[in-house]
Every structure is written in structure tokens, then in C-alpha cells.
Enzyme design. Sequence first.
Site, mmCIF file in Angstrom:
data_model
loop_
_atom_site.group_PDB
_atom_site.id
_atom_site.type_symbol
_atom_site.label_atom_id
_atom_site.label_comp_id
_atom_site.label_asym_id
_atom_site.label_seq_id
_atom_site.Cartn_x
_atom_site.Cartn_y
_atom_site.Cartn_z
ATOM 1 N N SER A 134 0.858 -1.182 0.000
ATOM 2 C CA SER A 134 0.000 0.000 0.000
ATOM 3 C C SER A 134 0.894 1.232 0.000
ATOM 4 O O SER A 134 2.049 1.166 0.449
ATOM 5 C CB SER A 134 -0.859 0.014 1.276
ATOM 6 O OG SER A 134 -1.524 1.256 1.423
ATOM 7 N N TYR A 147 -1.050 -1.401 10.731
ATOM 8 C CA TYR A 147 -1.278 -1.602 9.293
ATOM 9 C C TYR A 147 -0.121 -1.017 8.481
ATOM 10 O O TYR A 147 0.462 -1.683 7.619
ATOM 11 C CB TYR A 147 -2.608 -0.947 8.912
ATOM 12 C CG TYR A 147 -2.988 -1.116 7.460
ATOM 13 C CD1 TYR A 147 -3.604 -2.285 7.023
ATOM 14 C CD2 TYR A 147 -2.752 -0.105 6.527
ATOM 15 C CE1 TYR A 147 -3.968 -2.441 5.691
ATOM 16 C CE2 TYR A 147 -3.116 -0.249 5.202
ATOM 17 C CZ TYR A 147 -3.727 -1.417 4.783
ATOM 18 O OH TYR A 147 -4.089 -1.562 3.462
HETATM 19 N N1 LIG Z 1 -8.841 -0.569 -0.505
HETATM 20 C C1 LIG Z 1 -7.785 0.214 -0.443
HETATM 21 O O1 LIG Z 1 -7.879 1.455 -0.481
HETATM 22 C C2 LIG Z 1 -6.406 -0.386 -0.330
HETATM 23 C C3 LIG Z 1 -5.310 0.469 -0.463
HETATM 24 C C4 LIG Z 1 -4.036 -0.058 -0.381
HETATM 25 C C5 LIG Z 1 -3.853 -1.412 -0.201
HETATM 26 N N2 LIG Z 1 -4.945 -2.227 -0.068
HETATM 27 C C6 LIG Z 1 -4.709 -3.648 0.135
HETATM 28 O O2 LIG Z 1 -5.424 -4.376 -0.842
HETATM 29 C C7 LIG Z 1 -5.687 -5.686 -0.334
HETATM 30 C C8 LIG Z 1 -7.166 -6.016 -0.539
HETATM 31 O O3 LIG Z 1 -7.930 -5.169 0.308
HETATM 32 P P1 LIG Z 1 -9.391 -4.637 -0.043
HETATM 33 O O4 LIG Z 1 -9.326 -3.174 0.054
HETATM 34 O O5 LIG Z 1 -9.899 -5.265 -1.271
HETATM 35 O O6 LIG Z 1 -10.214 -5.097 1.268
HETATM 36 P P2 LIG Z 1 -11.037 -6.399 1.599
HETATM 37 O O7 LIG Z 1 -12.164 -6.554 0.667
HETATM 38 O O8 LIG Z 1 -11.320 -6.298 3.056
HETATM 39 O O9 LIG Z 1 -9.993 -7.581 1.323
HETATM 40 C C9 LIG Z 1 -9.183 -8.156 2.303
HETATM 41 C C10 LIG Z 1 -9.284 -9.645 2.141
HETATM 42 O O10 LIG Z 1 -8.390 -10.277 3.047
HETATM 43 C C11 LIG Z 1 -9.012 -11.465 3.511
HETATM 44 N N3 LIG Z 1 -8.429 -11.797 4.796
HETATM 45 C C12 LIG Z 1 -8.298 -10.998 5.896
HETATM 46 N N4 LIG Z 1 -7.747 -11.690 6.909
HETATM 47 C C13 LIG Z 1 -7.526 -12.949 6.437
HETATM 48 C C14 LIG Z 1 -7.002 -14.130 7.010
HETATM 49 N N5 LIG Z 1 -6.583 -14.173 8.292
HETATM 50 N N6 LIG Z 1 -6.915 -15.246 6.241
HETATM 51 C C15 LIG Z 1 -7.335 -15.229 4.955
HETATM 52 N N7 LIG Z 1 -7.850 -14.133 4.352
HETATM 53 C C16 LIG Z 1 -7.943 -13.022 5.098
HETATM 54 C C17 LIG Z 1 -10.484 -11.104 3.634
HETATM 55 O O11 LIG Z 1 -11.309 -12.252 3.517
HETATM 56 P P3 LIG Z 1 -11.920 -12.978 4.810
HETATM 57 O O12 LIG Z 1 -12.368 -11.925 5.769
HETATM 58 O O13 LIG Z 1 -13.044 -13.790 4.239
HETATM 59 O O14 LIG Z 1 -10.822 -13.842 5.355
HETATM 60 C C18 LIG Z 1 -10.685 -10.178 2.441
HETATM 61 O O15 LIG Z 1 -11.150 -10.897 1.311
HETATM 62 C C19 LIG Z 1 -5.252 -5.659 1.131
HETATM 63 O O16 LIG Z 1 -3.948 -6.193 1.234
HETATM 64 C C20 LIG Z 1 -5.213 -4.177 1.449
HETATM 65 O O17 LIG Z 1 -4.321 -3.885 2.516
HETATM 66 C C21 LIG Z 1 -6.215 -1.746 -0.133
#
Ligand SMILES: NC(=O)c1ccc[n+]([C@@H]2O[C@H](COP(=O)([O-])OP(=O)(O)OC[C@H]3O[C@@H](n4cnc5c(N)ncnc54)[C@H](OP(=O)(O)O)[C@@H]3O)[C@@H](O)[C@H]2O)c1
Length: 250
Positions: A134, A147
Amino acid sequence: MTEKVAWIIGGGSGIGAAVARMLADRGWTVAVSGRRVEKLAEVADGKRIHAFPLDVTDTEAVDAAVAEVIARLGRIDLFVFGAAAWQERKVSDYAIEPFSAVVDANFLGFVRFLDPIIAQMRRQGGGQIAGIASVAGYFGLPRSAAYSSTKAAMIALLQTMRTELAGSGIKVRMIAPGFVKSELTARNDFPMPFLMETEDGARRIVDGLLGSDRFEIAFPRRLVWPMKLLRMMPYPVFFWVMGRLPKPKD
Ligand SMILES: NC(=O)c1ccc[n+]([C@@H]2O[C@H](COP(=O)([O-])OP(=O)(O)OC[C@H]3O[C@@H](n4cnc5c(N)ncnc54)[C@H](OP(=O)(O)O)[C@@H]3O)[C@@H](O)[C@H]2O)c1
């Protein structure tokens, strides 16, 4: 040509799910993993996208899942780690239990896959490993101590891996999104400059992974470049800017 296989950890929602669907549309066979079986079932289509539920904090479950994906899909050409726990932390709250839970999922969760994934990629003659870090990992952000730290650690680890695995046929990529709409950002109560649609973020990731060899896939540029510039500033300037970030409402 053999069909390519991708595995998206965190593929049941948000960016991961959109990346999985996009890869499937482009002809890839895709495995998706996360804890919630019902979310994975919404993405899996029984044809191109297959669900492999797991918790990335469970080493045995990770080892078993790697073996199962290889047994069922034959190979892993692209591995994308996008699982993350995000909890806004109060200022000066460094309590060990919630902090270590975030480290365990976001950072050690990724590390758990590395040995078996690299071993498989060596056996099959190459592949790509991508970590979704990120822009929050460019430097330490207030109210996201755990985070932000895990994302900085992931960037450092990916840099090490890119150097160490150069020439092995395994390409290491670092993805640094700005703000993208998802379950994770839906909880935020602070301003999110240049917030992007999920599909837009996913498209930039897929295009970057399939259409280039560069280490870093970072977007949007109008957020990334000011942050990179800030990272290079002398610390008095850096902390002056940090002290002027929008404050929480509470
Ligand atoms: N959205 C943004 O603005 C943003 C910006 C920068 C980086 N990111 C990164 O992008 C990635 C995806 O995030 P997102 O924004 O799409 O949010 P999200 O929909 O909450 O995705 C996070 C995923 O991680 C899974 N997860 C969490 N804990 C887990 C565990 N212990 N074991 C297995 N799976 C797990 C969740 O599924 P379950 O809960 O079903 O396990 C969920 O599908 C993340 O790494 C996030 O840090 C996002």
C-alpha cells in the site's frame, strides 16, 4: 499453450475478487482464498474460478492449501497475496494483542506461503509472486501504526526477494494502491483523496502484472508522487506535514 493458473489470497472480496474475475475473463484459471466460504462462493464460478478457503494465520492450513491447489490446478504461475486486516488504531495505542493480529495476517501471512510457493515455481520453471502492499507502507502513518508497519515490512521483504530471486525465473512484484473502494475502506471516517472504483484499481493491477515487468505497480499517480516526494523530505519538513493531516472527528 498450457492454461495459466493464478492464486489470489483475499480473493473473496474487494480488490482481490475483482482481480480474480478480470484474470478469469482474460483466460486464466484462478484460485481464490480467504476465510469466509460464502464470500468465496460468490466469486467462484465452478469453471474458471475455484475456492480454496483458508486462514493465512494458520501455517498448517496454508501448507495444505498450497498442496491442494497444485494437486487440483497443476501449477501456480501467478501468486497474489492481498489478505489484510485493517483496524484503525487510536493515537498512541500500541497494545500488543490487536497489533500482533494485524502483523500475523498482513505480514507473516504472506511469509507462510513463500517457501512452498517458491519451491513449486522452481519445479515448474518460473512464475510471479506479487504482494499487495500500500502507499501506507511508504512511511509511518498516524492512526494506522500496525497496518502501516506491516505494509512497510512487506515492501522491504519484496525488495529483498526481487534481488535474491533475480535470474531464477521467479518475478517478484510490489503493488501499492492508493484508496480503492472495498469493505476495508468502507469503514474509514477520514477523507480518502482520489478514492477509486474497485474495478479501476483491479484493472491497473492486472494490466501491470500481465503487461510489464516492473517491480512497483503503484496508483493513482497524483497520490503516489506527492507521497514519494514527502518520503524524501528532511524529517523536520516531513513531520510538519504529518502534524497537519486531517484529525479524526472524535
Ligand atoms: N482498498 C484500499 O484502499 C487499499 C489500499 C491499499 C492497499 N490495499 C490492500 O489491498 C488488499 C485487498 O484489500 P481490499 O481493500 O480489497 O479489502 P477487503 O475486501 O477487506 O480484502 C481483504 C481480504 O483479506 C481477507 N483476509 C483478511 N484476513 C484474512 C485471514 N486471516 N486469512 C485469509 N484471508 C484473510 C479477507 O477475507 P476474509 O475476511 O473472508 O478472510 C478479504 O477478502 C489488502 O492487502 C489491502 O491492505 C487496499
